[in-house]
Design a protein around this motif. Structure first.
Motif, PDB file in Angstrom:
ATOM      1  N   ILE A   1      -2.922  -5.894   8.275  1.00 10.03           N
ATOM      2  CA  ILE A   1      -1.908  -4.838   8.129  1.00 10.03           C
ATOM      3  C   ILE A   1      -1.442  -4.384   9.506  1.00 10.03           C
ATOM      4  O   ILE A   1      -2.134  -4.581  10.506  1.00 10.03           O
ATOM      5  N   PRO A   2      -0.271  -3.746   9.583  1.00 13.38           N
ATOM      6  CA  PRO A   2       0.202  -3.212  10.866  1.00 13.38           C
ATOM      7  C   PRO A   2      -0.771  -2.176  11.429  1.00 13.38           C
ATOM      8  O   PRO A   2      -1.286  -1.332  10.701  1.00 13.38           O
TER       9      PRO A   2
ATOM     10  N   CYS B   1      -2.637   0.556   4.064  1.00  9.11           N
ATOM     11  CA  CYS B   1      -1.540  -0.399   4.238  1.00  9.11           C
ATOM     12  C   CYS B   1      -0.905  -0.314   5.627  1.00  9.11           C
ATOM     13  O   CYS B   1      -0.113  -1.185   5.994  1.00  9.11           O
ATOM     14  N   GLU B   2      -1.249   0.724   6.404  1.00 11.18           N
ATOM     15  CA  GLU B   2      -0.753   0.816   7.776  1.00 11.18           C
ATOM     16  C   GLU B   2      -1.654   1.760   8.565  1.00 11.18           C
ATOM     17  O   GLU B   2      -2.119   2.782   8.045  1.00 11.18           O
ATOM     18  N   ILE B   3      -1.889   1.390   9.820  1.00 11.50           N
ATOM     19  CA  ILE B   3      -2.679   2.230  10.728  1.00 11.50           C
ATOM     20  C   ILE B   3      -1.795   2.638  11.891  1.00 11.50           C
ATOM     21  O   ILE B   3      -1.177   1.784  12.538  1.00 11.50           O
ATOM     22  N   ARG B   4      -1.747   3.940  12.134  1.00 12.02           N
ATOM     23  CA  ARG B   4      -0.959   4.481  13.231  1.00 12.02           C
ATOM     24  C   ARG B   4      -1.873   5.169  14.229  1.00 12.02           C
ATOM     25  O   ARG B   4      -3.031   5.446  13.901  1.00 12.02           O
TER      26      ARG B   4
ATOM     27  N   VAL C   1      -1.879   5.168   6.554  1.00 12.37           N
ATOM     28  CA  VAL C   1      -1.133   5.228   5.311  1.00 12.37           C
ATOM     29  C   VAL C   1      -1.960   4.503   4.251  1.00 12.37           C
ATOM     30  O   VAL C   1      -2.347   3.341   4.435  1.00 12.37           O
ATOM     31  N   VAL C   2      -2.247   5.202   3.151  1.00  8.57           N
ATOM     32  CA  VAL C   2      -3.118   4.665   2.109  1.00  8.57           C
ATOM     33  C   VAL C   2      -2.348   4.574   0.801  1.00  8.57           C
ATOM     34  O   VAL C   2      -1.713   5.544   0.367  1.00  8.57           O
ATOM     35  N   GLU C   3      -2.423   3.403   0.184  1.00 12.60           N
ATOM     36  CA  GLU C   3      -1.843   3.216  -1.130  1.00 12.60           C
ATOM     37  C   GLU C   3      -2.894   3.568  -2.179  1.00 12.60           C
ATOM     38  O   GLU C   3      -3.930   2.905  -2.291  1.00 12.60           O
ATOM     39  N   THR C   4      -2.657   4.643  -2.930  1.00 16.88           N
ATOM     40  CA  THR C   4      -3.602   5.124  -3.934  1.00 16.88           C
ATOM     41  C   THR C   4      -2.980   5.003  -5.319  1.00 16.88           C
ATOM     42  O   THR C   4      -1.770   4.767  -5.442  1.00 16.88           O
ATOM     43  N   PRO C   5      -3.771   5.185  -6.381  1.00 23.17           N
ATOM     44  CA  PRO C   5      -3.196   5.161  -7.731  1.00 23.17           C
ATOM     45  C   PRO C   5      -2.099   6.204  -7.934  1.00 23.17           C
ATOM     46  O   PRO C   5      -1.217   6.028  -8.778  1.00 23.17           O
ATOM     47  N   GLY C   6      -2.133   7.282  -7.137  1.00 20.24           N
ATOM     48  CA  GLY C   6      -1.121   8.324  -7.262  1.00 20.24           C
ATOM     49  C   GLY C   6       0.057   8.158  -6.325  1.00 20.24           C
ATOM     50  O   GLY C   6       0.934   9.035  -6.271  1.00 20.24           O
TER      51      GLY C   6
END
Length: 331
Positions: free
Chosen positions: A142-143, A227-230, A235-240
């Motif tokens: 991931i980025p 899905c991304e690290i800054r 940034v986290v893709e969750t069920p919500g």
């Protein structure tokens, strides 16, 4: 070039040391080449790690592992394997990396580079590859994974004091890191792509992590993935949906895989999906005649199949099916 050895063992982990012991018992001229220190993978374990297994299941060469607790710690294992090397006076060349294995059965050439950058060439009749997988962490892909704040290894909690740390993974290494970090003043978020923490977590650890999560002391994002690290966020893709979290450090403890590129460079065929090298399960000889496999490398990505407890017998297994043992003559 120096005279031809009977055997070169690549890797000085427990499986490689066990192979060396078996070779030494048989009077074979051999050498163990290790790119790091002796049992380098165990050295890189968390400093306070406790093994899941009992002491006798880590033993090699008939030397007892004595420790004060029911289960050995990392420091117990390091002391033990150093003692084994000294007891058998094993011929180890540490901090030397194998660059290439060429040739054929009965006449291989192993090219190495030492820590001063000098290259060496050694001929040998047989090769045993016991390199394990711990130096090859699985990647997130991931980025931001290349940022300095990201690590695929965890050693101790002190550097993360009063920081926001995301621990990615749901097995022993991730869970134990999350717990130790929490108990040392770290704000921990545990992120796991599955809906629950792994059932193979150590039995005394699993209720602990569940209690910490239930009480809100460790935040767990399950069925989720980064899905991304800054620099200051993840940034986290969750069920919500997507969540952006403040973050200082990321520990991506998602497992390890063998160096299939090194295996392929020797002509060993590797199954693309599992990374299991082609080998005879009885003799542990690979599809390249004269090159054998020992330890965790045998199981490819299936890292829950081979541990120290069963990999330590691979040396004995190899030599039981080695018809030429004891009959090497001349260079």
């Amino acid at each position: 070039m120096k005279e031809k050895l009977d055997l070169i063992v690549i890797g000085a982990g427990p499986a490689g040391l066990a192979c060396s012991i078996e070779a030494k018992k048989r009077g074979m001229t051999h050498r163990v080449i290790e790119k790091g220190c002796v049992v380098h993978s165990i050295y890189r374990y968390p400093v306070n790690m406790i093994f899941f297994t009992t002491a006798e299941l880590l033993e090699i060469g008939g030397i007892p592992l004595v420790c004060s607790e029911p289960k050995p710690k990392r420091i117990d294992a390091l002391k033990y394997y150093r003692r084994v090397v000294e007891h058998f006076d094993l011929p180890i060349r540490d901090y030397e990396r194998v660059l290439e294995v060429s040739g054929k059965d009965e006449d291989f050439t192993v090219k190495t580079r030492d820590r001063e950058g000098r290259e060496h060439f050694q001929r040998c009749r047989k090769v045993i590859v016991a390199t394990g997988y711990y130096d090859n962490p699985n990647r997130l892909g991931i980025p931001g994974e290349e940022l300095e704040k990201v690590s695929h290894y965890y050693t101790e909690p002190h550097p993360y004091f009063r920081k926001k740390v995301a621990v990615i993974g749901g097995k022993n290494s991730a869970v134990e890191a999350a717990l130790e970090l929490y108990r040392n003043g770290v704000e921990v978020t545990l992120i796991h792509r599955r809906p629950e923490i792994g059932q193979h977590v150590k039995y005394w650890v699993l209720p602990d992590i569940r209690n910490r999560i239930d009480r809100g002391e460790i935040r767990a994002l399950l069925s989720s993935q980064v899905c991304e690290i800054r620099p200051r966020e993840i940034v986290v893709e969750t069920p919500g949906g997507l969540e952006v979290l403040e973050n200082d450090y990321v520990l991506a403890l998602i497992g390890y895989s063998p160096d299939d590129g090194f295996l392929r460079s020797m002509g060993i065929e590797v199954e693309p999906e599992t990374l299991i090298p082609r080998h005879d399960p009885e003799t542990l000889e690979s599809n390249v005649k004269g090159i054998f496999l020992a330890g965790a490398i045998v199981s490819g990505k299936m890292t829950n199949r081979i541990f120290i407890e069963n990999g330590r017998f691979h040396g004995r297994q190899i030599f039981e099916h080695w018809p030429e043992v004891g009959r090497f003559v001349g260079p």
